[in-house]
Design a protein around this motif. Structure first.
Motif, PDB file in Angstrom:
ATOM      1  N   LEU A 359      38.253  89.586 -18.569  1.00 37.87           N
ATOM      2  CA  LEU A 359      38.079  88.638 -17.639  1.00 37.87           C
ATOM      3  C   LEU A 359      38.499  88.741 -16.243  1.00 37.87           C
ATOM      4  N   LEU A 360      39.879  89.228 -16.236  1.00 37.62           N
ATOM      5  CA  LEU A 360      40.344  89.241 -14.866  1.00 37.62           C
ATOM      6  C   LEU A 360      39.863  90.384 -14.118  1.00 37.62           C
ATOM      7  N   HIS A 361      39.380  91.491 -14.880  1.00 35.70           N
ATOM      8  CA  HIS A 361      38.917  92.779 -14.337  1.00 35.70           C
ATOM      9  C   HIS A 361      37.389  92.471 -13.832  1.00 35.70           C
ATOM     10  N   SER A 362      36.831  91.525 -14.664  1.00 41.23           N
ATOM     11  CA  SER A 362      35.329  91.085 -14.373  1.00 41.23           C
ATOM     12  C   SER A 362      35.401  90.228 -12.993  1.00 41.23           C
ATOM     13  N   MET A 363      36.421  89.236 -12.925  1.00 45.15           N
ATOM     14  CA  MET A 363      36.436  88.462 -11.739  1.00 45.15           C
ATOM     15  C   MET A 363      37.038  89.439 -10.534  1.00 45.15           C
ATOM     16  N   SER A 364      37.757  90.208 -10.542  1.00 43.18           N
ATOM     17  CA  SER A 364      38.260  90.847  -9.455  1.00 43.18           C
ATOM     18  C   SER A 364      37.648  92.146  -9.041  1.00 43.18           C
ATOM     19  N   VAL A 370      45.168  92.396 -13.618  1.00 43.06           N
ATOM     20  CA  VAL A 370      45.435  92.867 -14.828  1.00 43.06           C
ATOM     21  C   VAL A 370      46.943  93.314 -14.701  1.00 43.06           C
ATOM     22  N   ALA A 371      47.347  93.943 -13.726  1.00 44.63           N
ATOM     23  CA  ALA A 371      48.645  94.191 -13.594  1.00 44.63           C
ATOM     24  C   ALA A 371      49.542  93.081 -13.800  1.00 44.63           C
ATOM     25  N   VAL A 372      49.455  92.001 -13.206  1.00 46.12           N
ATOM     26  CA  VAL A 372      50.157  91.005 -13.246  1.00 46.12           C
ATOM     27  C   VAL A 372      50.488  90.461 -14.434  1.00 46.12           C
ATOM     28  N   TRP A 373      48.833  90.331 -15.190  1.00 47.23           N
ATOM     29  CA  TRP A 373      49.057  89.900 -16.554  1.00 47.23           C
ATOM     30  C   TRP A 373      49.992  90.468 -17.475  1.00 47.23           C
TER      31      TRP A 373
END
Length: 410
Positions: A359-364, A370-373
């Protein structure tokens, strides 16, 4: 549930067959997951999966493990430990083979069925080792986890070449991995003990739901699994996004998982010999996060080194996580109870790893979020490892806990 039996009650030949069966079963427990990542882009395109559906597909293993793990004790009480494992091996084999049908429905149904089998075996394996290999728990845990990592590494590295050998069919390449699962089923059917009539079942120990140590073991298992399934589902796409070919990405994922086999064999023995397991848990947590971030941002020339270090750290994490379930329990009954809790809740927690990554990759459109996650997962993992690594038994206070260093490993 797991019966209270001494290791001495097993004949040497029987113990050998049981041990060999467990090791071969371990070989198959990550193949359905690790084999999908290298062909995920092709499978998603051919099946018409949206980015959201693809994220859900990569999340299914950990989600199913969490949902299905509580079923293992119920099945075990009704039909016995060995027969439960045999039944779940059948589900794993059938689910893996169903992927040969291709298409989105087959992919999802096959993944759910295979993960049902894996979930139950995940729960029962530590308790079986606690019950039947009391004098060799660290060795059996190491062999089991090493075999698991070898199977995953082979699946990650061979699936793309197998796809080309089978005329470009990603579905047949995925389905072919049902063959080693079938072999494990046959070996287990030959070596598993028959359930004896009249075996006395000991009452279940008290609930662990209010036990802080049990929750820390659960969090450690779940968070290290979140990183593991993030890697299984997304490392190959990450590497392809960084410019590697599909074959090279698959080989690099395979190399990373192969590195897990080394430390997964060694880590349980190191954990059992130490005064406690806090240092090894925190050390491998930090190493895993640093190396995974390197896979995201390090220069391309260093990706092979980063993948190797990532594999070594994750193998250590998984070996320590399984060993903590055994070491924090006084007997096989408590080990089964703790295993069900740690893997049931832990894998539900782990499902957020690959899901949020997608989801984070798709959003950004990139990997910074993703690294923060990943960093947040690592921090929580280190905290839970520091707590779970304390030399205590679940269900006991610090004052009343017996010393378990060495004694628990025997």
């Amino acid at each position: 549930m797991i019966r209270a039996e001494e290791e001495g009650g097993l004949a040497p030949r029987h113990r050998f067959l049981l041990g060999a069966g467990l090791v071969l079963i371990g070989f198959n427990l990550r193949i359905p997951i690790a084999s999908l990542g290298p062909v995920l882009p092709e499978a998603a395109r051919a099946s018409g999966l949206s980015p959201w559906a693809t994220s859900v597909l990569t999340t299914l293993p950990s989600l199913c493990f969490g949902l299905f793990s509580p079923l293992a004790p119920a099945f075990s009480r009704r039909i016995g430990d060995e027969r439960t494992v045999l039944l779940m091996l059948g589900a794993l084999t059938l689910g893996t083979a169903l992927r040969g049908l291709a298409g989105a429905p087959a992919l999802f149904a096959a993944q759910i069925l295979a993960c049902l089998g894996i979930a139950a075996i995940n729960v029962l394996a530590p308790a079986l080792m606690k019950r039947d290999f009391r004098g060799h728990i660290a060795l059996m845990t190491g062999l089991f986890t090493m075999s698991l990592c070898l199977g995953a590494a082979l699946a990650a590295g061979v699936t793309v070449p197998l796809q080309r050998w089978l005329g470009g069919s990603w579905s047949l390449a995925l389905a072919a991995w049902a063959l080693p699962a079938l072999l494990a089923l046959l070996l287990w059917a030959a070596g598993a003990r028959r359930q004896e009539a009249g075996v006395r079942h000991i009452a279940r120990p008290r609930s662990l739901w209010r036990d802080l140590l049990a929750w820390q073991v659960t969090l450690f298992m779940g968070l290290q699994s979140a990183l593991a399934y993030l890697v299984f589902g997304w490392l190959a796409p990450i590497l392809r996004d960084r410019g590697l070919s599909p074959e090279a990405a698959g080989y690099l994922l395979s190399l990373s998982i192969l590195g897990q086999a080394v430390t997964s064999l060694i880590a349980p023995s190191l954990a059992a010999r130490g005064r406690d397991q806090r240092f090894v848990a925190v050390f491998f947590s930090a190493l895993a996060v640093i190396s995974l971030l390197a896979c995201l941002f390090a220069p391309p020339a260093t990706l092979w080194l980063a993948a190797c270090v990532l594999g070594l750290s994750q193998g250590g994490l998984f070996g320590v996580a399984l060993m903590l379930i055994v070491l924090r329990a006084r007997d096989a009954l408590v080990a089964a109870q703790l295993s069900a809790m740690a893997q049931g809740i832990g894998y539900l927690l782990a499902s957020f790893g690959p899901l949020f990554t997608g989801l984070l990759h798709s959003m950004s459109g990139g990997w910074t979020l993703v690294a923060v996650w990943i960093t947040a997962i690592g921090a929580a993992l280190a905290w839970s490892g520091a707590g779970a690594g304390r030399a205590l038994y679940v269900g006991k206070t610090p004052d009343s806990a017996a010393a378990i260093t060495g004694a628990s490993a025997r």
